[in-house]
Write a protein that holds these residues in place. Structure first.
Motif, PDB file in Angstrom:
ATOM      1  N   MET A  29     -19.630  25.619  44.027  1.00 13.83           N
ATOM      2  CA  MET A  29     -19.426  24.335  44.084  1.00 13.83           C
ATOM      3  C   MET A  29     -20.378  23.556  43.169  1.00 13.83           C
ATOM      4  SD  MET A  29     -17.915  20.930  45.185  1.00 13.83           S
ATOM      5  CE  MET A  29     -18.136  19.273  45.311  1.00 13.83           C
ATOM      6  N   MET A  30     -20.685  22.747  42.633  1.00 13.50           N
ATOM      7  CA  MET A  30     -21.582  22.083  41.691  1.00 13.50           C
ATOM      8  C   MET A  30     -22.396  21.485  42.600  1.00 13.50           C
ATOM      9  SD  MET A  30     -22.478  20.778  38.357  1.00 13.50           S
ATOM     10  CE  MET A  30     -20.529  20.612  37.723  1.00 13.50           C
ATOM     11  N   GLN A  31     -23.901  21.751  42.939  1.00 12.66           N
ATOM     12  CA  GLN A  31     -24.707  20.769  44.599  1.00 12.66           C
ATOM     13  C   GLN A  31     -25.248  19.686  43.150  1.00 12.66           C
ATOM     14  OE1 GLN A  31     -27.436  23.927  45.763  1.00 12.66           O
ATOM     15  NE2 GLN A  31     -26.279  23.311  47.270  1.00 12.66           N
ATOM     16  N   GLN A  32     -24.895  18.429  43.163  1.00 14.05           N
ATOM     17  CA  GLN A  32     -25.892  17.165  42.741  1.00 14.05           C
ATOM     18  C   GLN A  32     -26.284  16.342  43.829  1.00 14.05           C
ATOM     19  OE1 GLN A  32     -22.730  15.577  40.770  1.00 14.05           O
ATOM     20  NE2 GLN A  32     -22.068  13.569  42.260  1.00 14.05           N
ATOM     21  N   ARG A  33     -27.508  15.853  43.604  1.00 19.15           N
ATOM     22  CA  ARG A  33     -27.705  14.801  44.881  1.00 19.15           C
ATOM     23  C   ARG A  33     -28.015  13.743  43.477  1.00 19.15           C
ATOM     24  NH1 ARG A  33     -33.345  17.107  47.000  1.00 19.15           N
ATOM     25  NH2 ARG A  33     -33.732  14.779  47.524  1.00 19.15           N
ATOM     26  N   GLU A  34     -28.129  12.237  44.160  1.00 18.32           N
ATOM     27  CA  GLU A  34     -28.014  11.063  43.868  1.00 18.32           C
ATOM     28  C   GLU A  34     -29.790  10.469  45.121  1.00 18.32           C
ATOM     29  OE1 GLU A  34     -24.903   8.781  44.162  1.00 18.32           O
ATOM     30  OE2 GLU A  34     -23.575   8.856  42.915  1.00 18.32           O
ATOM     31  N   VAL A  35     -30.642   9.799  43.556  1.00 22.98           N
ATOM     32  CA  VAL A  35     -31.599   9.511  44.279  1.00 22.98           C
ATOM     33  C   VAL A  35     -31.051   8.147  44.027  1.00 22.98           C
ATOM     34  CG1 VAL A  35     -33.242  10.308  42.051  1.00 22.98           C
ATOM     35  CG2 VAL A  35     -34.201   9.447  44.719  1.00 22.98           C
ATOM     36  N   THR A  36     -32.046   6.667  44.025  1.00 28.53           N
ATOM     37  CA  THR A  36     -32.098   5.655  43.514  1.00 28.53           C
ATOM     38  C   THR A  36     -33.628   5.786  43.360  1.00 28.53           C
ATOM     39  OG1 THR A  36     -30.692   4.394  44.909  1.00 28.53           O
ATOM     40  CG2 THR A  36     -32.114   2.449  43.769  1.00 28.53           C
ATOM     41  N   ASP A  37     -33.832   5.246  41.888  1.00 29.05           N
ATOM     42  CA  ASP A  37     -36.183   5.067  41.860  1.00 29.05           C
ATOM     43  C   ASP A  37     -36.033   3.369  41.942  1.00 29.05           C
ATOM     44  OD1 ASP A  37     -34.953   3.102  39.953  1.00 29.05           O
ATOM     45  OD2 ASP A  37     -35.251   4.701  38.291  1.00 29.05           O
ATOM     46  N   SER A  38     -36.738   3.048  41.449  1.00 28.30           N
ATOM     47  CA  SER A  38     -37.989   1.098  42.151  1.00 28.30           C
ATOM     48  C   SER A  38     -37.055   0.583  41.003  1.00 28.30           C
ATOM     49  CB  SER A  38     -39.233   1.684  42.029  1.00 28.30           C
ATOM     50  OG  SER A  38     -39.563   2.180  40.514  1.00 28.30           O
ATOM     51  N   HIS A  39     -36.530   1.314  40.132  1.00 26.41           N
ATOM     52  CA  HIS A  39     -35.733  -0.492  39.664  1.00 26.41           C
ATOM     53  C   HIS A  39     -34.148  -0.478  39.926  1.00 26.41           C
ATOM     54  CE1 HIS A  39     -39.190  -0.153  36.542  1.00 26.41           C
ATOM     55  NE2 HIS A  39     -39.006   0.755  36.733  1.00 26.41           N
TER      56      HIS A  39
END
Length: 81
Positions: free
Chosen positions: A1-11
């Motif tokens: 299973m491909m691991q991924q992460r989501e992150v939201t930046d300052s914009h």
């Protein structure tokens, strides 16, 4: 299973980050993963912003999924843009 992460930046842009070549198990892929590992034992991670603007390629420690904080990931993306 491909691991991924989501992150939201300052914009307020949401980025999906996934290790390059992750989740594809072939001899050629194993070789590519070996080549994509940096001298420090790092890995290439590709981050794509929602909406499909310019992706960024990061060189991160191989344990980035477990040990890199969201803030550190945001900083790496900002530095690579």
């Amino acid at each position: 299973m491909m691991q991924q992460r989501e992150v939201t930046d300052s914009h307020n842009t949401t980025w999906t980050c996934v290790q390059a070549y992750a989740g594809v198990e072939t001899a050629a892929t194993a070789e590519a993963v070996e080549r994509s590992a940096t001298n420090q034992g790092g890995v290439t991670v590709v981050c794509t912003p929602r909406g499909g603007a310019q992706t960024v390629r990061l060189e991160l420690a191989s344990d980035w999924q477990q040990n890199l904080s969201d803030e550190e990931l945001q900083q790496a993306i900002a530095a690579a843009r």
